[in-house]
Enzyme design. Structure first.
Site, mmCIF file in Angstrom:
data_model
loop_
_atom_site.group_PDB
_atom_site.id
_atom_site.type_symbol
_atom_site.label_atom_id
_atom_site.label_comp_id
_atom_site.label_asym_id
_atom_site.label_seq_id
_atom_site.Cartn_x
_atom_site.Cartn_y
_atom_site.Cartn_z
ATOM 1 C CE LYS A 13 -86.458 36.633 -114.349
ATOM 2 N NZ LYS A 13 -86.955 38.032 -114.202
ATOM 3 N NE ARG A 88 -82.527 39.682 -118.637
ATOM 4 C CZ ARG A 88 -82.304 39.420 -117.348
ATOM 5 N NH1 ARG A 88 -81.746 38.302 -116.988
ATOM 6 N NH2 ARG A 88 -82.682 40.275 -116.432
ATOM 7 N NE ARG A 127 -84.789 43.048 -106.708
ATOM 8 C CZ ARG A 127 -84.849 42.492 -107.907
ATOM 9 N NH1 ARG A 127 -85.697 41.501 -108.139
ATOM 10 N NH2 ARG A 127 -84.099 42.934 -108.888
ATOM 11 N NE ARG A 160 -82.121 49.319 -99.514
ATOM 12 C CZ ARG A 160 -83.426 49.136 -99.280
ATOM 13 N NH1 ARG A 160 -84.259 49.072 -100.295
ATOM 14 N NH2 ARG A 160 -83.896 49.054 -98.053
ATOM 15 N NE ARG A 172 -83.102 45.397 -113.937
ATOM 16 C CZ ARG A 172 -83.251 45.402 -112.615
ATOM 17 N NH1 ARG A 172 -83.098 46.529 -111.932
ATOM 18 N NH2 ARG A 172 -83.557 44.299 -111.979
HETATM 19 P P1 AMP Z 1 -80.994 39.946 -113.340
HETATM 20 O O1 AMP Z 1 -80.307 39.684 -112.055
HETATM 21 O O2 AMP Z 1 -81.490 38.687 -114.005
HETATM 22 O O3 AMP Z 1 -82.075 40.994 -113.226
HETATM 23 O O4 AMP Z 1 -79.897 40.548 -114.348
HETATM 24 C C1 AMP Z 1 -79.235 41.756 -114.049
HETATM 25 C C2 AMP Z 1 -78.583 42.306 -115.304
HETATM 26 O O5 AMP Z 1 -77.613 41.359 -115.795
HETATM 27 C C3 AMP Z 1 -79.512 42.530 -116.478
HETATM 28 O O6 AMP Z 1 -80.182 43.781 -116.416
HETATM 29 C C4 AMP Z 1 -78.546 42.444 -117.653
HETATM 30 O O7 AMP Z 1 -77.766 43.610 -117.747
HETATM 31 C C5 AMP Z 1 -77.616 41.317 -117.211
HETATM 32 N N1 AMP Z 1 -78.117 39.993 -117.623
HETATM 33 C C6 AMP Z 1 -78.511 38.973 -116.809
HETATM 34 N N2 AMP Z 1 -78.890 37.898 -117.502
HETATM 35 C C7 AMP Z 1 -78.758 38.241 -118.811
HETATM 36 C C8 AMP Z 1 -79.024 37.560 -120.044
HETATM 37 N N3 AMP Z 1 -79.510 36.303 -120.055
HETATM 38 N N4 AMP Z 1 -78.759 38.228 -121.192
HETATM 39 C C9 AMP Z 1 -78.270 39.479 -121.191
HETATM 40 N N5 AMP Z 1 -78.023 40.186 -120.082
HETATM 41 C C10 AMP Z 1 -78.262 39.579 -118.890
#
Ligand code: AMP
Length: 215
Positions: A13, A88, A127, A160, A172
């Site tokens: 994404k 989410r 990554r 990282r 996740r």
């Molecule tokens: P991401 O960079 O999108 O993979 O997000 C990293 C982490 O941030 C996730 O594993 C969640 O802990 C938190 N996070 C990011 N976006 C959200 C969201 N929309 N709702 C809840 N937690 C989020």
């Protein structure tokens, strides 16, 4: 155009959002990036969410909805917004709809990026990103041409993510299936869902997204 990129962690994404930003001048709103920035700058909220993020669980709806509302209020997304990693949960999806309506805007499309779970785990495990511009690399599939310099901006520092480890990735993925994947049906029923194969090369996926966005 306001677009949601929907898919499990590691679907690509962020990478695809960046390409859409480069091409169309949209603004990328990534709640993950905002939360990481809050942690780095040591805000109270940043401290509050650190352990939850490292575990791979979701932070509260209230926090992420607040972050998105704040960004929309800056007017930064006048040309269009790519929502990356938000919403989410169903509560977040409802809140987004209200936030947009309240600002005279609307959601134009939700692009689901389909990938297989094993590939997601492999992608996340290797990554890393440029410390300055955020360009995304991978140990196996996309190393910088010069290992000491980012292809995009020349920076020599890479980083990282703390949650890109096997345990957090499983959590996740679980959070994705439990909380986020119902959004696929939700947006399908609203007639807003478009699905693309997220397993191809970066450029091929980008082309698929562009054509999915055509009316
Ligand atoms: P991401 O960079 O999108 O993979 O997000 C990293 C982490 O941030 C996730 O594993 C969640 O802990 C938190 N996070 C990011 N976006 C959200 C969201 N929309 N709702 C809840 N937690 C989020």
């Amino acid at each position: 155009m306001n677009i949601i990129l929907l898919g499990p962690p590691g679907a690509g994404k962020g990478t695809q959002a960046r390409l859409l930003v480069e091409k169309h001048g949209f603004v990328q709103l990534s709640t993950g990036d905002m939360l990481r920035a809050a942690r780095t700058s040591g805000t109270e909220m940043g401290k509050q969410v650190a352990a939850v993020m490292d575990r791979g669980d979701l932070v509260t709806d209230e926090i992420v909805i607040g972050l998105i509302a704040e960004q929309l209020d800056t007017g930064a997304g006048a040309k269009g917004v790519i929502f990356d990693g938000f919403p989410r949960t169903l509560a977040q999806a409802d809140a987004l709809s209200e936030l947009l309506t309240g600002r005279g805007a609307r959601l134009d499309a939700v692009v689901e990026m389909r990938v297989d779970d094993e590939a997601v785990i492999r992608r996340i495990s290797g990554r890393f990103t440029c410390d300055r511009c955020g360009e995304v690399y991978h140990d196996d599939t996309k190393r910088p041409a010069d290992p000491e310099a980012c292809d995009k901006c020349g920076e020599n520092k890479f980083k990282r993510r703390a949650d890109d480890n096997a345990d957090s990735v499983r959590t996740r993925l679980l959070a994705y299936y439990r909380e986020t994947s119902p959004l696929i049906g939700y947006y399908y029923a609203k007639g807003q869902l478009r699905s693309v194969d997220g397993m191809g090369e970066i450029d091929a996926v980008h082309t698929a997204i562009e054509s999915a966005l055509r009316p």
